[in-house]
Design an enzyme around this catalytic site. Structure first.
Site, PDB file in Angstrom:
ATOM      1  N   PRO A   1       0.791  -1.244   0.000  1.00 25.69           N
ATOM      2  CA  PRO A   1       0.000   0.000   0.000  1.00 25.69           C
ATOM      3  C   PRO A   1       0.813   1.279   0.000  1.00 25.69           C
ATOM      4  CG  PRO A   1       0.072  -0.888   2.214  1.00 25.69           C
ATOM      5  CD  PRO A   1       0.821  -1.868   1.350  1.00 25.69           C
ATOM      6  N   GLY A   2       2.163   1.193  -0.035  1.00 24.54           N
ATOM      7  CA  GLY A   2       2.947   2.395  -0.255  1.00 24.54           C
ATOM      8  C   GLY A   2       3.907   2.800   0.835  1.00 24.54           C
TER       9      GLY A   2
ATOM     10  N   LYS B   1       6.797   1.317   2.111  1.00 21.42           N
ATOM     11  CA  LYS B   1       8.202   1.228   1.710  1.00 21.42           C
ATOM     12  C   LYS B   1       8.480   2.170   0.544  1.00 21.42           C
ATOM     13  CE  LYS B   1       8.765  -3.590   3.183  1.00 21.42           C
ATOM     14  NZ  LYS B   1       7.332  -3.867   3.468  1.00 21.42           N
TER      15      LYS B   1
ATOM     16  N   CYS C   1       7.338 -10.610   4.141  1.00 18.87           N
ATOM     17  CA  CYS C   1       6.998 -10.555   5.569  1.00 18.87           C
ATOM     18  C   CYS C   1       6.551 -11.949   6.000  1.00 18.87           C
ATOM     19  CB  CYS C   1       5.927  -9.507   5.854  1.00 18.87           C
ATOM     20  SG  CYS C   1       4.382  -9.726   4.966  1.00 18.87           S
TER      21      CYS C   1
ATOM     22  N   ASP D   1       9.002  -6.524  -2.830  1.00 15.87           N
ATOM     23  CA  ASP D   1       8.348  -6.887  -1.563  1.00 15.87           C
ATOM     24  C   ASP D   1       7.180  -7.786  -1.951  1.00 15.87           C
ATOM     25  OD1 ASP D   1       7.438  -7.035   1.009  1.00 15.87           O
ATOM     26  OD2 ASP D   1       6.567  -5.028   1.053  1.00 15.87           O
TER      27      ASP D   1
END
Length: 448
Positions: A264-265, A267, A382, A329
């Site tokens: 969703p932004g 990083k 993650c 990611d």
């Protein structure tokens, strides 16, 4: 009448169950709807998140207390029973208050007959404390250690198995890891370089990221720098992933960076700030339009943005070798972020790896095609699950002659005990580092 905090928590549980909502996204709306703040908001948050985290254990307890299979208990009643059980076994709520408020919820929502049933069940729950119930409903650790840990710490059996495997020679830490997964995470803020500084953020500085602070209390949205978009909420582990990409040495120019899976932004916002401070720029790519809009909001006002692209990262629209640094990611099971995504453990299945792993390989391969010779790629998840981490990296490198594994761990010299499953990779852990269990690998594209 049940109080607003418990009503809000129950609404969150129902949204998670019936609408596949995410606890951390459903909570703010429920708190706002009921006008909750301060201690009431904190109580509702722990009530909802804690109940979802320990749902497996509470269902085992409730199954021992009812005269029918849980599948036969009306779903709306079961939601309330789980809420009451969490108060009785894991919160400092007097038994009479936990029972009476839960019964009131059921009475107003379902009816008097269901309320009587809830009262009887919760009085049976009171017969033992949490440790007593674990002794009663969990398999004996000597006969079935994985089964015991699964019930006692409310993790599906396959998750316990995969996390144990990921710990490698440190499997004796599995209990500490499962305990850490069930602890409420703190709020960590990140200052975006060139737009804000850590000094203007309230809280204790993070141990390893030079841009982070741990917010001790309060609403992060009330912090001026966060409200203005000059800082954000971001786990320290995620900050470190971005910092590794930014710190990796490369050969040649350093002007164009790419976040291949930017939604969703968080990083992307940190990377854009870091790139902008060096005179470089970031392209943020996201496949799903609604997540691309979240990226757009996160990057609003950042000077280091070259563009926001909505495309499939495995078949992107740009030319090969277009970037100097690339972050992947990758979408994953999220088993490294169970503290803040409590429902993930109950939704994910081992079979999900059959779809995720090929996608992860394809994204890493696409990232290596997108970076120029001499440039660098950081592959991150993650999740500590080996199928998503070391096995993806090993598989992709075995299929190519133009890439080699670099030393990402060397770029985190102050972070102790973070060696990953492959030489040079890093693996963070909730129980060791108080971060999400972020994995990272640095891959270099070799000169032609």
């Amino acid at each position: 009448m049940a109080d607003a905090a418990r009503t809000a928590a129950l609404e969150v549980l129902r949204a998670v169950r019936s609408a596949d909502a995410y606890t951390n996204l459903a909570l703010p709306a429920a708190l706002k709807r009921h006008g909750l703040s301060g201690r009431d908001a904190a109580f509702a948050t722990e009530l909802a998140s804690g109940t979802v985290r320990r749902q497996g254990l509470y269902d085992a307890v409730l199954a021992d207390c009812v005269d029918r299979p849980l599948a036969k208990v009306q779903a709306r009643v079961l939601d309330a029973l789980r809420l009451g059980t969490h108060q009785l076994l894991a919160m400092r709520v007097p038994s009479h208050a936990a029972i009476s408020t839960t019964v009131s919820l059921v009475r107003s929502d379902v009816g008097p007959g269901a309320a009587g049933f809830a009262n009887a069940v919760l009085r049976r729950v009171c017969e033992h404390d949490l440790d007593g119930w674990v002794d009663r409903v969990a398999p004996d650790a000597g006969d079935d250690l994985v089964g015991h840990l699964s019930v006692a710490h409310a993790h599906p059996r396959w998750v316990v198995e995969e996390l144990s495997r990921a710990l490698g020679s440190r499997q004796d830490e599995i209990g500490a890891l499962l305990v850490a997964d069930n602890e409420a995470p703190g709020v960590t803020l990140v200052a975006r370089p060139g737009r804000s500084t850590r000094d203007e953020l309230p809280g204790e500085p993070t141990a390893w990221s030079p841009y982070g602070v741990h917010l001790e209390s309060g609403d992060p949205g009330a912090v001026p720098a966060v409200r203005d978009g000059r800082a954000g909420v971001q786990d320290e582990g995620s900050q470190l992933v971005a910092l590794v990409l930014a710190a990796a040495p490369l050969d040649g120019p350093d002007a164009r960076w790419l976040d291949l899976c930017a939604g969703p932004g968080g990083k992307a916002a940190l990377l854009a700030a870091l790139a902008g401070s060096r005179g470089a720029g970031l392209v943020a790519n996201e496949r799903q339009p609604h997540r691309a809009e979240l990226v757009r909001r996160a990057l609003a006002g950042s000077p280091g943005v070259l563009g926001i692209v909505t495309s499939d990262g495995t078949a992107p629209p740009w030319e090969p070798s277009s970037f100097d640094r690339v972050l992947v990611d990758a979408p994953c099971t999220g088993l490294g972020a169970l503290r803040r995504r409590p429902e993930a453990r109950w939704r994910r299945q081992r079979a999900d790896l059959h779809d995720l792993v090929p996608l992860q390989r394809a994204l890493l391969s696409s990232a290596l095609d997108s970076v120029r010779p001499g440039g660098v790629v950081v592959y991150a998840t993650c999740s500590p699950v080996l199928a998503e981490t070391s096995e993806v990296v090993t598989s992709v490198l075995a299929s190519r002659t133009d890439a080699e594994l670099g030393d990402a761990a060397a770029l985190l010299p102050g972070v102790p005990d973070c060696a990953g499953p492959l030489p040079g990779t890093f693996q963070l852990w909730p129980h060791r580092h108080q971060t999400d269990a972020m994995f990272g690998a640095l891959v270099r594209r070799l000169p032609a």
